[in-house]
Design an enzyme around this catalytic site. Structure first.
Site, PDB file in Angstrom:
ATOM      1  N   SER A  90       0.816  -1.220   0.000  1.00 45.14           N
ATOM      2  CA  SER A  90       0.000   0.000   0.000  1.00 45.14           C
ATOM      3  C   SER A  90       0.848   1.267   0.000  1.00 45.14           C
ATOM      4  CB  SER A  90      -0.905   0.012   1.236  1.00 45.14           C
ATOM      5  OG  SER A  90      -1.718  -1.125   1.259  1.00 45.14           O
TER       6      SER A  90
HETATM    7  N1  SAH Z   1      -1.224  -4.276   3.676  1.00 46.94           N
HETATM    8  C1  SAH Z   1      -0.592  -4.876   2.559  1.00 46.94           C
HETATM    9  C2  SAH Z   1      -1.492  -4.752   1.347  1.00 46.94           C
HETATM   10  C3  SAH Z   1      -1.445  -5.947   0.536  1.00 46.94           C
HETATM   11  S1  SAH Z   1      -2.538  -5.971  -0.848  1.00 46.94           S
HETATM   12  C4  SAH Z   1       0.754  -4.233   2.295  1.00 46.94           C
HETATM   13  O1  SAH Z   1       0.914  -3.046   2.598  1.00 46.94           O
HETATM   14  O2  SAH Z   1       1.654  -4.892   1.755  1.00 46.94           O
HETATM   15  C5  SAH Z   1      -3.860  -6.967  -0.223  1.00 46.94           C
HETATM   16  C6  SAH Z   1      -3.530  -8.380   0.153  1.00 46.94           C
HETATM   17  O3  SAH Z   1      -4.763  -8.998   0.510  1.00 46.94           O
HETATM   18  C7  SAH Z   1      -2.937  -9.237  -0.961  1.00 46.94           C
HETATM   19  O4  SAH Z   1      -1.732  -9.788  -0.519  1.00 46.94           O
HETATM   20  C8  SAH Z   1      -3.991 -10.303  -1.198  1.00 46.94           C
HETATM   21  O5  SAH Z   1      -3.447 -11.575  -1.537  1.00 46.94           O
HETATM   22  C9  SAH Z   1      -4.684 -10.348   0.140  1.00 46.94           C
HETATM   23  N2  SAH Z   1      -6.038 -10.912   0.118  1.00 46.94           N
HETATM   24  C10 SAH Z   1      -7.031 -10.711  -0.786  1.00 46.94           C
HETATM   25  N3  SAH Z   1      -8.119 -11.421  -0.454  1.00 46.94           N
HETATM   26  C11 SAH Z   1      -7.808 -12.088   0.701  1.00 46.94           C
HETATM   27  C12 SAH Z   1      -8.507 -12.990   1.539  1.00 46.94           C
HETATM   28  N4  SAH Z   1      -9.764 -13.373   1.293  1.00 46.94           N
HETATM   29  N5  SAH Z   1      -7.874 -13.476   2.619  1.00 46.94           N
HETATM   30  C13 SAH Z   1      -6.607 -13.100   2.923  1.00 46.94           C
HETATM   31  N6  SAH Z   1      -5.885 -12.254   2.172  1.00 46.94           N
HETATM   32  C14 SAH Z   1      -6.478 -11.748   1.065  1.00 46.94           C
END
Ligand code: SAH
Length: 221
Positions: free
Chosen positions: A68
């Site tokens: 993010s």
């Molecule tokens: N806070 C993180 C943002 C990652 S993007 C950072 O700053 O790096 C969002 C993440 O949510 C991705 O890695 C994706 O694989 C995960 N995601 C999406 N749907 C999900 C679910 N149902 N359960 C767990 N993770 C999920």
């Protein structure tokens, strides 16, 4: 300032520049800013984008996901109104950057990711930083973590199509849940605050762009 001039700056200057930019955009909580200053974002970005780690931008990570934008991390962390004793659930570990920031401001962070690879890589980063209050899980975060509920705070970092009722049910009556909600590429960041008596008041904070919260776990490694 040109791109090359920015990259010639020392890491400390780049960090200071980012923190100042966040403050000027409304991330004013000193504890949140200090937690972000102490969390080396370059540890969480892929090699290809290392030199852009301190820009205020989302960047690609493995498995087609993103780390993010720092401003959004700051804004969401501030809006979560953490207390040092809080037990926090985070959905969507991704790189683990947001997790690491949360871990510096709360007692325990439970974080769920649907890609095994991302979970494993994030764990290695938590170890490298000596963070001992993060508990990771490979699974479908849409289901929450019922065995550990209720939580004081819940942060969802992937976009839910509609109100995240399953997760709200795992929040304490006076808890706070933050989630991007919406179907398109742009969603609304919503803050749900419990009134202590079983109802939640919701407030739209701003528009955001998150990857979707998908059902089930990823079959890819
Ligand atoms: N806070 C993180 C943002 C990652 S993007 C950072 O700053 O790096 C969002 C993440 O949510 C991705 O890695 C994706 O694989 C995960 N995601 C999406 N749907 C999900 C679910 N149902 N359960 C767990 N993770 C999920």
């Amino acid at each position: 300032m040109t791109e090359s001039a920015r990259q010639a700056e020392t890491p400390e200057t780049q960090v200071a520049r980012l923190i100042l930019a966040l403050r000027s955009q409304g991330v004013t909580d000193p504890a949140v800013l200090a937690a972000m200053e102490r969390t080396p974002r370059d540890l969480f970005t892929p090699d290809l984008f290392k030199e852009r780690s301190w820009e205020d931008q989302a960047l690609p990570i493995a498995c087609g996901q993103t780390i993010s934008q720092p401003f959004i991390v700051g804004l969401m962390t501030q809006a979560l109104t953490l207390e040092p004793r809080a037990r926090v659930l985070e959905i969507g570990t991704g790189s683990g950057y947001q997790t690491a920031v949360l871990s510096r401001l709360s007692r325990l962070v439970y974080t769920v990711e649907r890609y095994r690879t991302l979970k494993r890589e994030a764990e290695a980063r938590f170890d490298a930083l000596g963070l001992t209050n993060v508990i990771t899980k490979f699974g479908d975060g849409g289901l929450g973590w019922p065995e550990q509920a209720p939580f004081d705070r819940i942060m969802v970092t992937a976009a839910a199509e509609s109100e995240p009722t399953t997760l709200l049910a795992q929040l304490k009556p006076s808890g706070v849940l933050l989630a991007p909600v919406g179907k398109g590429p742009v969603q609304r960041l919503i803050r749900y605050a419990g009134d202590g008596a079983g109802a939640f008041h919701s407030e739209v904070l701003c528009d955001v762009r998150f990857v979707p919260l998908l059902e089930g776990v990823a079959q890819a490694l």
